[in-house]
Design an enzyme around this catalytic site. Sequence first.
Site, PDB file in Angstrom:
ATOM      1  N   SER A  66       0.835  -1.199   0.000  1.00  0.00           N
ATOM      2  CA  SER A  66       0.000   0.000   0.000  1.00  0.00           C
ATOM      3  C   SER A  66       0.877   1.260   0.000  1.00  0.00           C
ATOM      4  O   SER A  66       1.707   1.432  -0.891  1.00  0.00           O
ATOM      5  CB  SER A  66      -0.949  -0.042   1.196  1.00  0.00           C
ATOM      6  OG  SER A  66      -2.012   0.855   1.027  1.00  0.00           O
ATOM      7  N   ASP A 210      -5.807  -3.797  -2.497  1.00  0.00           N
ATOM      8  CA  ASP A 210      -4.776  -3.495  -1.499  1.00  0.00           C
ATOM      9  C   ASP A 210      -4.193  -4.754  -0.862  1.00  0.00           C
ATOM     10  O   ASP A 210      -4.908  -5.607  -0.340  1.00  0.00           O
ATOM     11  CB  ASP A 210      -5.404  -2.616  -0.416  1.00  0.00           C
ATOM     12  CG  ASP A 210      -4.377  -1.953   0.473  1.00  0.00           C
ATOM     13  OD1 ASP A 210      -3.398  -2.617   0.844  1.00  0.00           O
ATOM     14  OD2 ASP A 210      -4.550  -0.767   0.791  1.00  0.00           O
TER      15      ASP A 210
END
Length: 746
Positions: A66, A210
Site C-alpha cells: 500500500s 490493497d
Amino acid sequence: MRKRQALVYFIIILLLPAVVFAQEGGKRPKIGLTLSGGGAKGLAHIGILQAIDSAGLKVDYVTGTSMGSIIGALYAMGYSGDAIEKMAHEMDWDNLFSNQPVLTDISYEEKREYNKYLIEIPFEYGKPKLASGVIAGEQLWLELARLCWPVNGEKDFSKFNIPFKCIATDVTTGDIVTLDTGDIVTAIRASMAIPSVFTAIKIGDKKLVDGGVVRNFPVITAKEMGADLVIGSNVSGGLRKADQLVTPLDIIYQLGFYKDADDFKQAKKVTDIYIQHHLDNYSAASFGSVDSLLELGKEKGAEMYPVFKRMADSLNALYPPETPFHKNRLPFTPDIELVDIKVTGLLHSDVGFFLGRLGLVKDGCYTPNDIKEAVLNVFGTRFYKMITYQLEPKGDGKSEMDISVEENPLTYVKFALQYNSFTNASAIVNITQRNFIVPNSRAFVSLAIGENPRILAEYFKYLGPKRNFGFGLGAYFEDNALTLYKDFKRQMEYHLKYLNGDIHFQYTLNRMMAVGVGNRYELLNISPRYESEEVLKGNGNQMNSYLYFGINSLDRKIFPRRGVDLQLESGWVYRQQEGYRLYKNGVEVSPGDYNYSFNDYQRAIMQMKYNIPFNRNGTLQVQLGGGANFNHRQGPINAFLLGGLNNVIRNQLPIVGIREGEITTSSAATFQLSYQYELMRNTYAIPRAGVALYDFLGDVSAKYKYMSGYGVTGGYSSFLGPIEASLMYCDQDGRLRMYVNIGFNF
C-alpha cells in the site's frame, strides 16, 4: 517501553558482528527493508529512509504494501529519503485521493459548470447508473507515472537500483499476490487499491486490491528474496478501538487487518530490527497532517540512527564496498522518442479527437511532464473517467505508447440548491449530453426554479486538427427584481427580464486560456412593480458583436488559494429596436426630452480576481472590475450594476459595501482587496475593503462619483458549495448591510 526498546537495540548492536561472521563464504549479509501499509501514516517511513541514508547503510532488498509500496518503490528506484520527503511536501494529497479532478486539470470550456452540483446521476442507454463512489485515481496514476519515469521501460523490478517487490490481494480468491514484474505504476496502484475506496486493478487475468488485506507487513517476502537481516518499519497499530474508527478509510483498513493479523504475527517474529511507529493520534486518512507525520518519522529515524550507523560501519569494515555510498542513486533517464501511439477502449469518442487533444506526434521526443500534460489535456474535456498508458521500449531511446481509456457516461442529470440575498432560493436542474447530434460535442440545459428564474443552454463542438477550436451556440434567460436607487435610497422597483441567443467561435490556447469572437441577439423587458412619479417600461432588442478573452487558473472552485480568473469582453451594440416608454406622473413623455437615446454604442467589461497565497492558511485576493458604455444614454437599460459580492445578474460589477444595483452607471472602475484566512479546515474568515469610481462617461447617476465599502465574511466549504454570511458597511451612507450566499451561483 522506551527503555525496553533501547535494550533491544543495544543487544542487536552487540550481536551484529556475530551475525556478520556467521555468513557462509565470507559474503556480506543481505539487508532487507520492509515498509508496511497504513495510508497517510505511511509517510512516517520516510524518516527511517533518511536515517538509513545518513548512516550510509546499503539496503539490498525492499518490500512494501500500500503506502509502503509507493515509498519503497521510489527508494528502490534510486530516490533518496530527502528527495522523497520533498515530494511528500509538494504533493497535493487531497487531490491525489479525490474522486474529482482538480480545477486546473479541467479544460477552459468546462470550468464554469464543473463540480458545482450537489448530485450528479449518470445515465447509460437511458437508464440511471448510480455512481459507486470508488475513486478511479487519474491524478494519482499520472503523478506516479511521472515519479517512476527513471525506471520507464524496465519490467523486471529486480533490476531496479535495489530489487523491489510489493504485495496485492487477488479480489477473487483472497490470495496473496507478489508483484515483481510488469508496469511498476500499475503494480503500485494495485498494492494500494483499498477496497470500496479505489477501483480494483486488472493485471493479467486477476483483479487486484490493497495488499494490506492479506500481508500488510511483507517481511516474509523480503526473507524469500534472500535478505539475511530485515529492517521492518510498521506504521500500523493493529486493530483499532471503536472510538478510533472515525473515517470510512479507517473502517476499511480495520476490515483488512482481520485476515492480515496471523501473517503479521509470523512476520514480526522473523523481523530482525522491528520499528513500531506510535501514531495513535493519526488515521489512514490524515493527509492534512503531512508535516506532523514526517516530523514523527524523523524522530523515530533519529532514534534508530545509532543502530543503522553501527550496522553500516561493521559491514563496511568487514566487507569494504567497491563503490562509495550515495544517497541519490537515480539513473539518468533521457527523453523518449515515440515511434507509435495506440489507443484502446474508445466507444463514443473517436481516435482523431483523442489524438488531436493529446497533441503528441510520432517521432516526437518528450519528457515525463510533456506526457502528463498531454494526457491531462484530453482528460480535461470530461469525456473520460480514466486514461492510463504504458511505454514499451523499442530500443535506441524509442518507445511505443499504449493508451488505455475508460470513458464517462454520455448523459448526466445534475441537481443543486442555491440561495443568496438577491435572487432568493432556487432549485437548479441540469442535463448534460455529450455527442449530442454530432460526435465530439457537449450540450447542456440548466434551469433555476425559484422566485427569480433563470435558464442557460449551451452547445459546444470541438473543431480543428488539435480540437482546440470550438463552435458554440447558447441561450440565456434571467428574470430579476431590480431596485433602482438615488443617493443610496430606494426609488423604484422593476422587473428586468433579459433573453439572448448567442453564436461564437473559440480558440483555446491551453486549459487555462481562451479567446473568441461572437454575436448575440438580445431582448430586454423592463416593467415597474408599482406606479411612481417617473416610470420607464417597455421592450427592446439589439445585436451585440463582441470579442472575448478569458483566463481561469484557479486551483479550486470554492475559496481558491491561488490562480487568476479574468474575463474580458469588448463589443459593439447596434440595430437597437427600442419600444421603451417614459411616463411622468402618469403622462407619457418623449425619452429624448429627458436625455434618453438608443443609438449604437461601443462597450467593454472586465472582471479579474487574482489569488496570491500569503502564508500556509492565508490568501490575498486582488479584485479588479471595469465597465464602459461609450456614448450611452439609456438610463438603466444596458447599464452596469455595482454592488454585491457574487455575480448574479447581467452587467454586474461586484463591490463590497452595497447591494446589487445600488449604483447604476454607464461607466465604472472597481478595486477590492480581500484576505482569506482558513481558521480551521474548510472554515474561513474574509475581511474586505473596496472602492469604486463611476459616472466618468455619460451621466446616469450624478451625485456620487466615488464610493468605498468594507466587509467581513464568515465562510464554510460544504457539500452544498460555499456557505457565506457577510456584514458590509458603506462610507457614503453609513449603513450596515447583510449578505448571505449558500451554494454555487447559477
